[in-house]
Scaffold this active site. Structure first.
Site, PDB file in Angstrom:
ATOM      1  CG  ASP A 163      -2.395   0.556   0.836  1.00  0.00           C
ATOM      2  OD1 ASP A 163      -2.197   1.927   0.581  1.00  0.00           O
ATOM      3  OD2 ASP A 163      -3.220  -0.189   0.780  1.00  0.00           O
ATOM      4  CG  HIS A 198      -5.451   3.610   0.913  1.00  0.00           C
ATOM      5  ND1 HIS A 198      -4.811   2.491   0.422  1.00  0.00           N
ATOM      6  CD2 HIS A 198      -6.672   3.875   0.351  1.00  0.00           C
ATOM      7  CE1 HIS A 198      -6.166   1.775   0.028  1.00  0.00           C
ATOM      8  NE2 HIS A 198      -6.986   2.540   0.003  1.00  0.00           N
ATOM      9  CB  SER A 394      -9.307   0.197   0.403  1.00  0.00           C
ATOM     10  OG  SER A 394      -8.958   0.645  -0.733  1.00  0.00           O
TER      11      SER A 394
END
Length: 563
Positions: A163, A198, A394
């Site tokens: 990520d 994120h 996600s």
């Protein structure tokens, strides 16, 4: 698409031809392209030249020809990344390279985007907007994690997180990061930082430290992480997948993807297959749009049309479910979906997302630097504002990856294919229903998955013959012991039978008896030599391997001794 079949060529020939094709060509760059080309070399069989040396040679020659090798190479897969010279489009350049002898494959590289796409600046509120009996992490109980944690706390489970990095200073990651590798060639902070936000949130869904009295817990409770900070280019992702597999990851979580308009890069497909061969379960996020094309890597793990077949799939493609067990309004659906996990509250009046860890500094998510609009997603827990509410496939994907890691750690004898099928079989869905286009095989149920894995016996039983007494009246009594001992926390299926094998006078052994008891009485001939051994078989069908040497040997005298 693969290029035409070509004969293998020597390295020097390949490199010389590289220099010949670096002339100008029309530009054709897609909006998601990196502007680079992935080149996989077809090195001669038996070549002593290693992939790193080959990559170095390519860099040198392409530099002299006006192009340059750049980005992240994937040495395991003989792939390098080349940036065309000025005025040359990557697609056209790749097309020319594919025509060369010795080039196995060449294609324009894509850049993936995180699956989370905020649809509103006010994604969440600082406090939960739900009924008083709904906790911040309401999805934990609904995913069956308390039942799973009764069996395994996940201390040995390893989850690879590919990520945007992780804020390693966050208290919920204390002692949980095994390694952090920076594969982002755009610069910025190292893998223990997360400018976007994120990656930190995704990682916390999987392996935030549990049972420590601080913050939140991830689905894996005690699991640890291998963090790979990626620029989300094909080459960066592929190298991270290979590295994660080599580092012993039980599962790999990938909360990103493409729009699927171009085929997945070959190097990415091969990296996923490599990971499966090494025993890692790949898990990828479906689209964050209500579409049937999920893009890669999701559509590589569950190709079009294969979702309804429980035996099909390289890994798991995950869509998002909401608080009322329906597909989240923003999430992908269709035949590329394996199963679902919670990724949104998605009910009027409730919080806009799942509560998870967030970096301490202001992130790109908040500034709107990576997405269309900034989010007001930051939240506070016990005075600490390093948390946020985010929704998306996600958030669902790392939950599934952590459950897969729990299962692989609990029962390491299971193959990746068995784990993938087990999670589908045990997913929670209405009675009497199977796969649906909305949620695949249902919402992942960690408790049911761990319980099923605990009962899957893949270890062979054992047996041993005792030394027999003397034969009497042409018969010999043989006795043995047997056991089916399961590894810790697993349930053995139990010995079903024991086969008795005999070799007479040096001839090949053959089975002469199969018994559920611990003994057998067999005929023997005077003046003969015998060798005996046993093979136990358990109720799961596992067979004990024949011993390298017989358990016992018996020589029958030509005459029986006088009594």
């Amino acid at each position: 698409m693969p290029g035409p079949t070509r004969q293998r060529g020597g390295t020097l020939t390949v490199l010389a031809l590289f220099a010949m094709v670096l002339g100008p060509a029309p530009t054709a760059t897609a909006s998601t392209a990196t502007g680079r080309v992935l080149v996989t070399l077809d090195r001669p069989a038996g070549s002593a030249e290693g992939p790193r040396a080959t990559a170095a040679a390519v860099r040198a020659l392409t530099a002299r020809a006006g192009a340059r090798a750049t980005g992240i190479a994937v040495p395991h897969l003989d792939t390098v990344v080349v940036r065309p010279p000025a005025g040359v489009g990557p697609a056209a350049f790749a097309s020319r390279l594919r025509a060369l002898p010795g080039v196995a494959h060449a294609e324009a590289e894509q850049r993936h985007t995180p699956r989370f796409v905020p649809d509103d600046p006010a994604l969440v509120t600082p406090e939960p907007r739900a009924s008083p009996d709904t906790p911040l992490q309401w999805w934990v109980a609904r995913t069956g994690l308390f039942a799973a944690w009764d069996v395994t706390r996940g201390e040995g489970a390893r989850v690879a997180v590919i990520d945007t990095g992780v804020d390693a200073a966050h208290p919920d990651f204390a002692g949980r990061i095994i390694d952090a590798v920076d594969l982002d060639d755009r610069g910025g902070g190292d893998a223990r930082t997360d400018e976007t936000g994120h990656g930190t949130h995704v990682a916390s869904m999987a392996c935030a430290a549990g049972d420590d009295g601080i913050g939140i817990t991830g689905a894996g409770l005690g699991c640890r992480m291998l963090v790979y900070k990626s620029d989300l280019s094909d080459s960066s992702i592929a190298r991270a997948i290979v590295a994660a597999a080599d580092a012993g990851a039980h599962a790999i979580t990938m909360s990103f993807g493409t729009d699927g308009r171009q085929p997945a890069a070959r190097v990415l497909v091969e990296a996923l297959r490599y990971a499966v061969d090494q025993g890692a379960v790949p898990v990828a996020a479906a689209a964050d749009e209500p579409v049937q094309e999920q893009g890669d890597p999701s559509n590589v793990l569950q190709p079009t049309g294969t979702g309804p077949d429980i035996t099909q799939g390289l890994g798991l493609s995950v869509t998002a479910a909401n608080f009322v067990d329906e597909r989240a309004s923003f999430a992908g659906f269709g035949s590329q979906i394996s199963l679902a996990a919670y990724g949104a509250f998605n009910v009027s009046g409730g919080p806009r997302g799942l509560f998870g860890a967030f970096p301490g500094q202001t992130t790109e998510l908040e500034r709107g630097g990576l997405f269309d609009a900034g989010c007001s997603c930051r939240a506070t827990l016990n005075g600490d504002d390093r948390y946020a509410y985010l929704q998306g496939t996600s958030m669902a994907t790392p939950i599934v990856a952590a459950v897969a890691a729990l299962v692989r750690d609990l029962n390491p004898d299971l193959s990746v294919a068995e784990v993938v099928r087990l999670l589908k079989e045990t997913a929670r869905r209405p009675a009497g229903t199977g796969w649906t286009a909305e949620l695949g095989w249902g919402i992942v149920d960690a408790g049911a998955a761990v319980t099923a894995a605990r009962a899957l016996d893949r270890a062979a039983p054992t047996s041993r013959l005792r030394r027999p007494g003397r034969p009497r009246d042409g018969r010999l009594t043989l006795r043995w012991t047997s056991a089916d001992r399961a590894p810790a926390r697993l349930t053995a299926s139990g010995v079903a039978r024991v086969e008795l094998w005999r070799s007479a006078n040096g001839r090949p052994a053959r089975r002469i008896a199969s018994s559920r008891t611990g003994s057998a009485r067999v005929r023997v001939a005077r003046g003969s030599r015998y060798a005996f051994y046993t093979v136990a078989v358990d109720r799961a069908g596992n067979r004990e391997a024949p011993p390298p040497r017989p358990d016992t040997r018996v020589r029958v005298p030509a005459r029986e001794p006088r009594r």
